[in-house]
Design a protein around this motif. Sequence first.
Motif, PDB file in Angstrom:
ATOM      1  N   UNK A 147      -3.250 -76.725 -14.969  1.00 21.71           N
ATOM      2  CA  UNK A 147      -2.408 -75.592 -15.596  1.00 21.71           C
ATOM      3  C   UNK A 147      -3.031 -74.186 -15.132  1.00 21.71           C
ATOM      4  N   UNK A 148      -4.396 -74.361 -15.536  1.00 23.04           N
ATOM      5  CA  UNK A 148      -4.937 -72.829 -15.556  1.00 23.04           C
ATOM      6  C   UNK A 148      -4.889 -72.342 -13.732  1.00 23.04           C
ATOM      7  N   UNK A 149      -4.872 -73.274 -13.075  1.00 20.12           N
ATOM      8  CA  UNK A 149      -4.855 -73.135 -11.531  1.00 20.12           C
ATOM      9  C   UNK A 149      -3.567 -72.135 -11.043  1.00 20.12           C
ATOM     10  N   UNK A 150      -2.474 -72.332 -11.778  1.00 18.54           N
ATOM     11  CA  UNK A 150      -1.489 -71.455 -11.423  1.00 18.54           C
ATOM     12  C   UNK A 150      -1.044 -70.535 -12.726  1.00 18.54           C
ATOM     13  N   UNK A 151      -1.583 -70.443 -13.584  1.00 15.64           N
ATOM     14  CA  UNK A 151      -1.085 -69.533 -14.746  1.00 15.64           C
ATOM     15  C   UNK A 151      -2.163 -68.461 -15.210  1.00 15.64           C
ATOM     16  N   UNK A 196       5.961 -65.842 -21.836  1.00 13.13           N
ATOM     17  CA  UNK A 196       4.506 -65.635 -22.225  1.00 13.13           C
ATOM     18  C   UNK A 196       4.116 -67.195 -22.324  1.00 13.13           C
ATOM     19  N   UNK A 197       3.016 -67.296 -21.553  1.00 11.70           N
ATOM     20  CA  UNK A 197       2.772 -68.696 -21.435  1.00 11.70           C
ATOM     21  C   UNK A 197       1.526 -68.689 -22.669  1.00 11.70           C
ATOM     22  N   UNK A 236       1.495 -76.319 -15.493  1.00 13.62           N
ATOM     23  CA  UNK A 236       1.678 -74.791 -15.087  1.00 13.62           C
ATOM     24  C   UNK A 236       2.599 -74.482 -14.178  1.00 13.62           C
ATOM     25  N   UNK A 237       3.404 -75.710 -13.625  1.00 15.68           N
ATOM     26  CA  UNK A 237       4.772 -75.271 -13.084  1.00 15.68           C
ATOM     27  C   UNK A 237       5.865 -74.970 -13.905  1.00 15.68           C
ATOM     28  N   UNK A 238       6.439 -73.713 -13.446  1.00 15.05           N
ATOM     29  CA  UNK A 238       7.683 -73.492 -14.358  1.00 15.05           C
ATOM     30  C   UNK A 238       8.850 -74.108 -13.878  1.00 15.05           C
ATOM     31  N   UNK A 239       9.654 -74.643 -14.406  1.00 12.96           N
ATOM     32  CA  UNK A 239      10.787 -75.360 -14.146  1.00 12.96           C
ATOM     33  C   UNK A 239      12.080 -74.882 -14.858  1.00 12.96           C
ATOM     34  N   UNK A 291      17.623 -75.757 -19.954  1.00 14.15           N
ATOM     35  CA  UNK A 291      16.347 -75.425 -20.582  1.00 14.15           C
ATOM     36  C   UNK A 291      15.294 -74.970 -19.611  1.00 14.15           C
ATOM     37  N   UNK A 292      14.499 -73.913 -20.002  1.00 15.83           N
ATOM     38  CA  UNK A 292      13.380 -73.481 -18.667  1.00 15.83           C
ATOM     39  C   UNK A 292      12.050 -73.813 -19.884  1.00 15.83           C
ATOM     40  N   UNK A 293      11.085 -74.235 -18.882  1.00 17.08           N
ATOM     41  CA  UNK A 293       9.885 -74.422 -19.601  1.00 17.08           C
ATOM     42  C   UNK A 293       8.765 -74.447 -18.547  1.00 17.08           C
ATOM     43  N   UNK A 294       7.365 -75.050 -18.933  1.00 16.51           N
ATOM     44  CA  UNK A 294       6.245 -74.961 -18.242  1.00 16.51           C
ATOM     45  C   UNK A 294       5.991 -76.670 -18.557  1.00 16.51           C
ATOM     46  N   UNK A 295       5.387 -77.024 -17.073  1.00 13.14           N
ATOM     47  CA  UNK A 295       4.940 -78.398 -17.133  1.00 13.14           C
ATOM     48  C   UNK A 295       3.805 -78.570 -17.880  1.00 13.14           C
ATOM     49  N   UNK A 296       3.863 -79.286 -18.877  1.00 15.77           N
ATOM     50  CA  UNK A 296       2.553 -79.504 -19.941  1.00 15.77           C
ATOM     51  C   UNK A 296       1.766 -80.767 -19.465  1.00 15.77           C
ATOM     52  N   UNK A 297       2.214 -81.923 -19.018  1.00 16.13           N
ATOM     53  CA  UNK A 297       1.593 -82.932 -18.511  1.00 16.13           C
ATOM     54  C   UNK A 297       2.234 -83.837 -17.401  1.00 16.13           C
ATOM     55  N   UNK A 298       1.268 -84.368 -16.568  1.00 20.67           N
ATOM     56  CA  UNK A 298       1.743 -85.212 -15.542  1.00 20.67           C
ATOM     57  C   UNK A 298       2.510 -86.347 -16.045  1.00 20.67           C
TER      58      UNK A 298
END
Length: 290
Positions: free
Chosen positions: A38-42, A279-280, A215-218, A224-231
């Motif tokens: 996640x840190x790579x993208x955020x 705001x992540x 870290x991907x926003x989807x 609903x809108x959110x961030x990928x938390x886990x694979x």
Amino acid sequence: MSALMRDQPRDGSFFHSVKVFARLVMDLCERSPDLALAAIQLKEFKRYPIAHSLHVAVLCELVARRGDFDEDSRMSLCCAALTQNIAIIELQQLLTNQKSPLTEEQRAGIVGHPEEGARLLMSLGVPDEEWLRAVLEHHEDEEGGGYPRGIRSPSLLASLLHTADVYAAMLSQRSYRKAVPAAEAAKQVYINLGQGRECPFPGLLIKEVGMYPPGSLVKLANGEVGVVWKRGQQANTPVVATLINAKGLAQMEPTRRDTSAAPEFKIVTLLPRESTMLNINFEQIWRPRN
């Protein structure tokens, strides 16, 4: 890392200092791999060359683990990732904000940096031949179209480093282009580096990080809108922490949605980072839950 790359101490400490950083990366990837991705993208850093090297090191470690590399090889690989661009750190930083075409001097510096980097690392006391070879060959490919020597047989560590380097670079925004969405970056890496070739690492990378890495926003089918938390179990079915509900209202606490669980939780859109005002909060989203 930034200070180490700048100062390049010649008192024998450089080799051991890089290994300390590599061990930290390896430990993070073991303890919290989804957060590391996640840190790579955020996470944003002022020093792009250092951030990029850290990102590549994370990707290399995770893919190498999936590929059953032994610990010594993974250490050499991680050290190579952290130091791959030691010869052009300042040039890389300059090019991050440069919109004009490369000068001939800059182009020569880029083409020559793998050889110069390997020579510099040897002068700084690095005795690890696998580490040095990976740095020397990390822009070569199996079809002979790479540089600086155009060889067709780069080492396994170099091939993995090259794959991770290309993928991580596409995820980063530059002054002259926007970041490539993760799913598109994965597709391009597979087509350009894996399809029809013997190199296994593009396929392994996609299996490891997924089409929608943490870290991907989807946006989900239910709005609903959110961030990928886990694979997830499949490359295209991660678990999402929703931050905006179906009515468009911000949530105080994220709700975790398994995108494989129901049609309404399916990902329908991958959102560019700059298109949202989300705001992540890393601690809120990735902290362990009882």
